[in-house]
Write a protein that holds these residues in place. Structure first.
Motif, PDB file in Angstrom:
ATOM      1  N   VAL A 105      13.416  36.555  64.205  1.00  0.00           N
ATOM      2  CA  VAL A 105      12.737  37.077  63.019  1.00  0.00           C
ATOM      3  C   VAL A 105      13.586  36.861  61.777  1.00  0.00           C
ATOM      4  N   ASP A 106      14.875  37.131  61.899  1.00  0.00           N
ATOM      5  CA  ASP A 106      15.759  36.985  60.745  1.00  0.00           C
ATOM      6  C   ASP A 106      15.860  35.538  60.288  1.00  0.00           C
ATOM      7  N   ALA A 107      15.638  34.619  61.202  1.00  0.00           N
ATOM      8  CA  ALA A 107      15.753  33.213  60.849  1.00  0.00           C
ATOM      9  C   ALA A 107      14.758  32.822  59.762  1.00  0.00           C
ATOM     10  N   ALA A 108      13.709  33.618  59.620  1.00  0.00           N
ATOM     11  CA  ALA A 108      12.711  33.316  58.597  1.00  0.00           C
ATOM     12  C   ALA A 108      13.304  33.392  57.201  1.00  0.00           C
ATOM     13  N   ALA A 109      14.365  34.146  57.057  1.00  0.00           N
ATOM     14  CA  ALA A 109      14.983  34.291  55.744  1.00  0.00           C
ATOM     15  C   ALA A 109      15.473  32.960  55.206  1.00  0.00           C
ATOM     16  N   ALA A 110      15.684  32.016  56.111  1.00  0.00           N
ATOM     17  CA  ALA A 110      16.215  30.720  55.693  1.00  0.00           C
ATOM     18  C   ALA A 110      15.236  29.936  54.828  1.00  0.00           C
ATOM     19  N   ILE A 111      13.968  30.320  54.855  1.00  0.00           N
ATOM     20  CA  ILE A 111      13.021  29.547  54.047  1.00  0.00           C
ATOM     21  C   ILE A 111      13.109  29.918  52.574  1.00  0.00           C
ATOM     22  N   GLU A 112      13.833  30.990  52.281  1.00  0.00           N
ATOM     23  CA  GLU A 112      13.829  31.471  50.893  1.00  0.00           C
ATOM     24  C   GLU A 112      14.291  30.423  49.888  1.00  0.00           C
ATOM     25  N   HIS A 113      15.430  29.798  50.135  1.00  0.00           N
ATOM     26  CA  HIS A 113      15.950  28.871  49.132  1.00  0.00           C
ATOM     27  C   HIS A 113      15.078  27.631  48.960  1.00  0.00           C
ATOM     28  N   PRO A 114      14.700  26.968  50.058  1.00  0.00           N
ATOM     29  CA  PRO A 114      13.800  25.824  49.881  1.00  0.00           C
ATOM     30  C   PRO A 114      12.500  26.227  49.193  1.00  0.00           C
ATOM     31  N   LEU A 115      11.990  27.391  49.575  1.00  0.00           N
ATOM     32  CA  LEU A 115      10.755  27.878  48.970  1.00  0.00           C
ATOM     33  C   LEU A 115      10.914  28.086  47.468  1.00  0.00           C
ATOM     34  N   THR A 116      12.058  28.623  47.089  1.00  0.00           N
ATOM     35  CA  THR A 116      12.306  28.827  45.661  1.00  0.00           C
ATOM     36  C   THR A 116      12.170  27.507  44.911  1.00  0.00           C
ATOM     37  N   ASP A 117      12.780  26.467  45.438  1.00  0.00           N
ATOM     38  CA  ASP A 117      12.707  25.165  44.781  1.00  0.00           C
ATOM     39  C   ASP A 117      11.277  24.668  44.722  1.00  0.00           C
ATOM     40  N   ALA A 118      10.579  24.809  45.836  1.00  0.00           N
ATOM     41  CA  ALA A 118       9.210  24.306  45.889  1.00  0.00           C
ATOM     42  C   ALA A 118       8.314  25.029  44.894  1.00  0.00           C
ATOM     43  N   ILE A 119       8.430  26.351  44.855  1.00  0.00           N
ATOM     44  CA  ILE A 119       7.585  27.118  43.938  1.00  0.00           C
ATOM     45  C   ILE A 119       7.994  26.852  42.497  1.00  0.00           C
ATOM     46  N   ALA A 120       9.292  26.783  42.263  1.00  0.00           N
ATOM     47  CA  ALA A 120       9.765  26.492  40.907  1.00  0.00           C
ATOM     48  C   ALA A 120       9.242  25.149  40.441  1.00  0.00           C
ATOM     49  N   GLY A 121       9.113  24.231  41.378  1.00  0.00           N
ATOM     50  CA  GLY A 121       8.571  22.928  41.031  1.00  0.00           C
ATOM     51  C   GLY A 121       7.159  23.033  40.459  1.00  0.00           C
ATOM     52  N   ARG A 122       6.406  23.994  40.982  1.00  0.00           N
ATOM     53  CA  ARG A 122       5.043  24.177  40.491  1.00  0.00           C
ATOM     54  C   ARG A 122       5.001  24.970  39.190  1.00  0.00           C
ATOM     55  N   LEU A 123       5.870  25.944  39.098  1.00  0.00           N
ATOM     56  CA  LEU A 123       5.808  26.840  37.936  1.00  0.00           C
ATOM     57  C   LEU A 123       6.499  26.258  36.714  1.00  0.00           C
ATOM     58  N   GLY A 124       7.334  25.260  36.926  1.00  0.00           N
ATOM     59  CA  GLY A 124       8.114  24.745  35.813  1.00  0.00           C
ATOM     60  C   GLY A 124       9.406  25.521  35.699  1.00  0.00           C
ATOM     61  N   ASP A 125      10.382  24.913  35.025  1.00  0.00           N
ATOM     62  CA  ASP A 125      11.707  25.507  35.015  1.00  0.00           C
ATOM     63  C   ASP A 125      11.740  26.874  34.338  1.00  0.00           C
ATOM     64  N   ALA A 126      10.769  27.128  33.490  1.00  0.00           N
ATOM     65  CA  ALA A 126      10.746  28.429  32.822  1.00  0.00           C
ATOM     66  C   ALA A 126      10.509  29.556  33.828  1.00  0.00           C
ATOM     67  N   GLY A 127       9.867  29.219  34.928  1.00  0.00           N
ATOM     68  CA  GLY A 127       9.527  30.259  35.899  1.00  0.00           C
ATOM     69  C   GLY A 127      10.480  30.350  37.073  1.00  0.00           C
ATOM     70  N   ARG A 128      11.673  29.851  36.906  1.00  0.00           N
ATOM     71  CA  ARG A 128      12.619  29.844  38.034  1.00  0.00           C
ATOM     72  C   ARG A 128      12.885  31.237  38.577  1.00  0.00           C
ATOM     73  N   ASP A 129      13.084  32.187  37.683  1.00  0.00           N
ATOM     74  CA  ASP A 129      13.385  33.552  38.130  1.00  0.00           C
ATOM     75  C   ASP A 129      12.204  34.128  38.904  1.00  0.00           C
ATOM     76  N   THR A 130      11.025  33.931  38.349  1.00  0.00           N
ATOM     77  CA  THR A 130       9.829  34.395  39.052  1.00  0.00           C
ATOM     78  C   THR A 130       9.706  33.712  40.401  1.00  0.00           C
ATOM     79  N   ALA A 131       9.988  32.429  40.417  1.00  0.00           N
ATOM     80  CA  ALA A 131       9.885  31.675  41.675  1.00  0.00           C
ATOM     81  C   ALA A 131      10.796  32.266  42.738  1.00  0.00           C
ATOM     82  N   ARG A 132      11.967  32.664  42.333  1.00  0.00           N
ATOM     83  CA  ARG A 132      12.909  33.210  43.306  1.00  0.00           C
ATOM     84  C   ARG A 132      12.373  34.508  43.894  1.00  0.00           C
TER      85      ARG A 132
END
Lengths: 222, 222
Positions: B125-152
């Motif tokens: 279950v804890d291993a799921a936490a590993a998706i956080e960083h890649p996910l941040t990049d992926a979502i930030a890619g959609r939101l634009g650099d202005a939304g990096r904090d939100t993406a995280r």
DNA sequence: TACAAAAAGTGCGCGCACGCAAGTTTGCGT
DNA sequence: ACGCAAACTTGCGTGCGCGCACTTTTTGTA
């Protein structure tokens, strides 16, 4: 209400727990965290080292607990204390900010120590996960029993957001990558960081609240 | 594009990592997880025990990694692969469900082992936490650099929701409390659990996406 | 009050995680 | 082609986390 078991047994347990975390913090401040063995903490608290491990599963956890203390349950209580008319998102955000701004928690020396050592920073940030279960109950209380599953997800998300805010506050896991165009504010005030992080979740809390309200009017619907 | 360093060095590292996790799983299946020493795993992979600990920081992690593998980066890639027109919430949910339904991951025997032993369940279950960083990049890619904090924050929340779904799927941390009135479905299918958990976050993803879109039209605004 | 069941504390022992200071391999610039 | 710097591996040593079996304390009941 939230009394739980109030026997002598529970009393002693809490006393031991408190003795341990206070001893841990005191010794860490006196000698520096690397010069504190678990045996020392147990000794200072008057229990066996083995018992120490029944309360805390890492040395860092004990030290950090002195500053984190019972914040988890306080958050839950603070939410429950808000009048029912208040927007759920506001109740959650305000309660959290309030509890993380408790003057007691600002043990200057202790926080300096914690934010300095990486291992302690990590333990401090991870301690935020403890609010998840109390938060689940508090949110479920607002959403009604039908929304328990949603409440759990929202609570976990809120805890995650708090984690992010704290991580940013203490300086982040690693050095921030040199962003090309934008100016990056290093840390900022904790309340601001918390509100900013939690703002992203407000729409989700609103939606859940709306859903719960309409379910109350039309219980037949899923 | 996402090549990173592709030297011989990196190649060997990945090979070692793979050898370790496969050895860990194989031995755990053969003898039962409690009869596998770290030295055995290191031996089987042809490295020193000390090196083993440079790759995994717990025995459970190594075993679980054989089934978890590179799921994190796959999720990120899957999101990036969706056409830009797709709603962010859909892209995220579909990518996650897709990656957690990979037939490769259904190593029957392995999953049975993992869901049986509490220590392994937790690690899984804890291993799921590993998706956080890649996910941040992926979502930030959609939101634009202005939304990096939100993406995280959103990425952390999504990871938390996945954690909740997995926890429920493997049977939960403890026995569920006997609910008074409602019938409680024991586990359910993983895709359904994932979709249900992530549904609670969809409004937050939608809101972030709308905000990003309007920022693109009116860059002067905050 | 006496006593049995439950819960918490304790001593022992075993692996394990990880810091440190070598030794070894890979990558890169000249 | 050479050599230096950075990255990775390894052996050693220390303290820690925790399972187990046992003792002591607390609680509910007769």
């Amino acid at each position: 209400m939230t009394a739980g078991r109030t026997g002598l047994r529970e009393q002693k347990k809490q006393a031991t727990r408190q003795a341990l975390r206070e001893a841990a913090l005191r010794l860490a401040l006196e000698r520096g965290p690397d010069n504190v063995r678990v045996d020392d903490i147990a000794d200072a608290a008057g229990v066996s080292p083995r018992t120490y491990n029944n309360y805390f599963s890492s040395r860092e956890q004990a030290i950090v607990a002195a500053v984190t203390a019972e914040r988890e349950s306080r958050v839950a209580a603070a939410i429950a204390a808000r009048p029912d008319g208040v927007r759920l998102a506001d109740a959650v955000v305000d309660a959290i900010v309030e509890q993380y701004t408790d003057p007691d928690a600002q043990d200057g020396d202790a926080l300096l120590l914690i934010t300095t050592r990486p291992a302690l920073r990590e333990a401090f940030v991870d301690a935020a996960a403890a609010i998840e279960h109390p938060l689940t109950d508090a949110i479920a209380g607002r959403l009604g029993d039908a929304g328990r599953d949603t409440a759990r997800v929202l609570a976990a998300s809120v805890a995650a957001a708090v984690r992010v805010a704290l991580d940013r506050w203490v300086g982040g896991t690693a050095a921030a990558p040199p962003v090309a165009g934008g100016l990056v504010v290093p840390s900022g005030s904790l309340p601001d960081l918390l509100r900013a992080a939690l703002a992203a979740l407000a729409p989700a809390l609103d939606a859940a609240e709306r859903r719960a309200a309409s379910a109350r009017h039309d219980p037949g619907r899923i």
